[in-house]
Each structure stands twice: as C-alpha cells, then as structure tokens.
Design a protein around this motif. Structure first.
Motif, short mmCIF file in Angstrom:
data_model
loop_
_atom_site.label_atom_id
_atom_site.label_comp_id
_atom_site.label_asym_id
_atom_site.label_seq_id
_atom_site.Cartn_x
_atom_site.Cartn_y
_atom_site.Cartn_z
N ALA A 12 120.57 98.76 33.43
CA ALA A 12 120.93 98.11 32.17
C ALA A 12 122.04 98.90 31.64
O ALA A 12 123.01 98.26 31.02
CB ALA A 12 119.57 97.91 31.37
N GLN A 13 121.78 100.22 31.65
CA GLN A 13 122.77 100.87 30.78
C GLN A 13 124.19 100.89 31.52
O GLN A 13 125.32 100.83 31.02
CB GLN A 13 122.44 102.34 30.53
CG GLN A 13 121.42 102.55 29.60
CD GLN A 13 120.70 103.89 29.35
OE1 GLN A 13 120.78 104.40 30.36
NE2 GLN A 13 120.11 104.27 28.19
N THR A 14 124.12 101.08 32.97
CA THR A 14 125.38 100.99 33.63
C THR A 14 126.06 99.69 33.53
O THR A 14 127.52 99.72 33.29
CB THR A 14 124.95 101.22 35.08
OG1 THR A 14 124.07 102.54 35.35
CG2 THR A 14 126.28 101.24 35.98
N LYS A 15 125.60 98.60 33.56
CA LYS A 15 126.00 97.33 33.37
C LYS A 15 126.58 97.12 32.13
O LYS A 15 128.12 96.59 31.74
CB LYS A 15 124.90 96.22 33.54
CG LYS A 15 124.65 95.89 34.81
CD LYS A 15 123.63 94.59 35.03
CE LYS A 15 123.77 93.83 36.21
NZ LYS A 15 123.05 92.63 35.98
N LEU A 16 125.86 97.54 31.00
CA LEU A 16 126.49 97.53 29.58
C LEU A 16 127.74 98.36 29.41
O LEU A 16 128.61 97.89 28.90
CB LEU A 16 125.32 97.71 28.69
CG LEU A 16 125.84 97.78 27.09
CD1 LEU A 16 126.18 96.38 26.67
CD2 LEU A 16 124.76 98.18 26.32
N PHE A 17 127.40 99.77 29.95
CA PHE A 17 128.56 100.53 29.57
C PHE A 17 129.73 100.21 30.20
O PHE A 17 130.86 100.29 29.65
CB PHE A 17 128.07 102.15 29.99
CG PHE A 17 126.84 102.56 29.37
CD1 PHE A 17 126.46 101.79 28.16
CD2 PHE A 17 126.18 103.59 29.57
CE1 PHE A 17 125.35 102.05 27.15
CE2 PHE A 17 124.92 103.95 28.90
CZ PHE A 17 124.69 103.29 27.52
N PHE A 18 129.75 99.88 31.36
CA PHE A 18 130.91 99.37 32.14
C PHE A 18 131.66 98.16 31.78
O PHE A 18 132.79 97.94 31.61
CB PHE A 18 130.85 99.34 33.62
CG PHE A 18 130.73 100.71 34.32
CD1 PHE A 18 132.03 101.30 34.79
CD2 PHE A 18 129.43 101.41 34.73
CE1 PHE A 18 132.08 102.69 35.29
CE2 PHE A 18 129.55 102.54 35.45
CZ PHE A 18 130.77 103.37 35.41
N THR A 19 130.64 97.20 31.16
CA THR A 19 131.21 96.12 30.57
C THR A 19 132.01 96.57 29.24
O THR A 19 133.06 95.82 28.81
CB THR A 19 130.22 95.07 30.15
OG1 THR A 19 129.63 94.76 31.47
CG2 THR A 19 130.58 93.99 29.44
N LEU A 20 131.29 97.38 28.42
CA LEU A 20 131.68 97.66 27.23
C LEU A 20 133.23 98.77 27.52
O LEU A 20 134.06 98.32 26.46
CB LEU A 20 131.04 98.96 26.63
CG LEU A 20 129.77 98.31 25.68
CD1 LEU A 20 128.80 99.25 25.26
CD2 LEU A 20 130.31 97.38 24.54
N GLY A 21 133.27 99.27 28.62
CA GLY A 21 134.51 100.40 28.86
C GLY A 21 135.71 99.11 29.10
O GLY A 21 136.89 99.58 28.57
N ALA A 22 135.53 98.15 29.77
CA ALA A 22 136.55 96.98 30.04
C ALA A 22 136.92 96.61 28.58
O ALA A 22 138.10 96.20 28.28
CB ALA A 22 135.84 96.02 30.95
N PHE A 23 135.83 95.82 27.71
CA PHE A 23 136.15 95.56 26.62
C PHE A 23 136.97 96.24 25.43
O PHE A 23 137.80 96.01 25.02
CB PHE A 23 134.88 94.92 25.86
CG PHE A 23 134.54 93.43 26.26
CD1 PHE A 23 135.28 92.45 26.95
CD2 PHE A 23 133.30 93.23 26.42
CE1 PHE A 23 135.07 91.26 27.58
CE2 PHE A 23 132.59 92.01 27.10
CZ PHE A 23 133.46 91.05 27.68
#
Length: 141
Positions: A12-23
C-alpha cells in the motif's frame, strides 16, 4: 480508486508513494498534501490500515517529489524567478531529484513499520461533524 486494495501495508505504501511522486512532480507539494490527507484517511479506513503508517510519509514523499521539477515546490518556483540567469528549465532538477526521491521513498517504506505506530489508537476519525458550524464574517472582521 486508483490505489486499489493491497494486502499489506508495504505494498500500500509503495503504491501510494509512487503515485504521490508522480503527482508531486507536477503539482505544488503543499496543496497536494492538503488534498491527499482526507483521501488517504478514507482509504486506510477502508483497507483497515493504521493511518499513522501513512501520514508522515505522505508529507515526506510529497516534499521529496518536489525535487523532480521546477514546479514541484514554491521554493523551486521562487529560485527560477529570482535567478533568471541560471536558466533553470522544467526538468533540470530531475537527474538529481529522481535519485533523492527514490532513496527517500525506499527509506520511508523500509523504516515506517519500525518508527511509526502500528496500532489504531492513533487513528483519527474521518467522520463528518454532526452539527454544522456557521461563522459570521462580520464578527471576526
């Protein structure tokens, strides 16, 4: 929801953090954190994950992703405008920024389980207030 239903906190953290990194590379980091806090709280509640495992890293990863472009943070925008002779382009920060962001994301994923509380006692309710509060603008003006 774009983050799905991961089975573990690290996924979950990996998905969220990479999504946040893109945004975070194209949106200013402060409003991005403000927008994502209630979304992440609801998502954690729906997935039965402790919110405490996500809130501090949410802020950290968003700040780290601001290093990717000149638009990521107000500091970057200010530097571009104050030092025009540096001729900083949109992706000039990316080569160094991607290394910093990836290292920071990895660090957050690895250390969050050890440094942040795993119990639900620290979670804050996401419910709407029961009564509506009305403010008189003339009273505070």
């Amino acid at each position: 929801f774009f983050l799905g239903s991961p089975k573990s906190i690290q996924v979950a953290q990996t998905k969220l953090f990479f999504t946040l990194g893109a945004f975070g590379s194209v949106f200013n980091n402060t409003p991005l954190v403000a927008v994502m806090i209630p979304i992440v709280k609801r998502w954690c509640a729906a997935q039965d994950f402790p919110v405490a495992q996500f809130m501090m890293p949410l802020s950290f990863v968003t700040m780290l992703s601001a290093c990717l472009t000149s638009m990521g943070s107000s500091t970057n925008l200010l530097a571009v405008n104050l030092v025009p002779e540096a001729d900083i382009k949109f992706f000039d920060l990316f080569p160094a920024g991607i290394i910093i962001a990836l290292a920071g994301i990895f660090w957050c994923i690895v250390t969050a389980p050890f440094l942040l509380p795993m119990d639900r006692d620290h979670d804050v309710a996401v419910e709407a207030p029961e009564e509506e509060i009305e403010l008189d603008p003339l009273q505070y003006g």
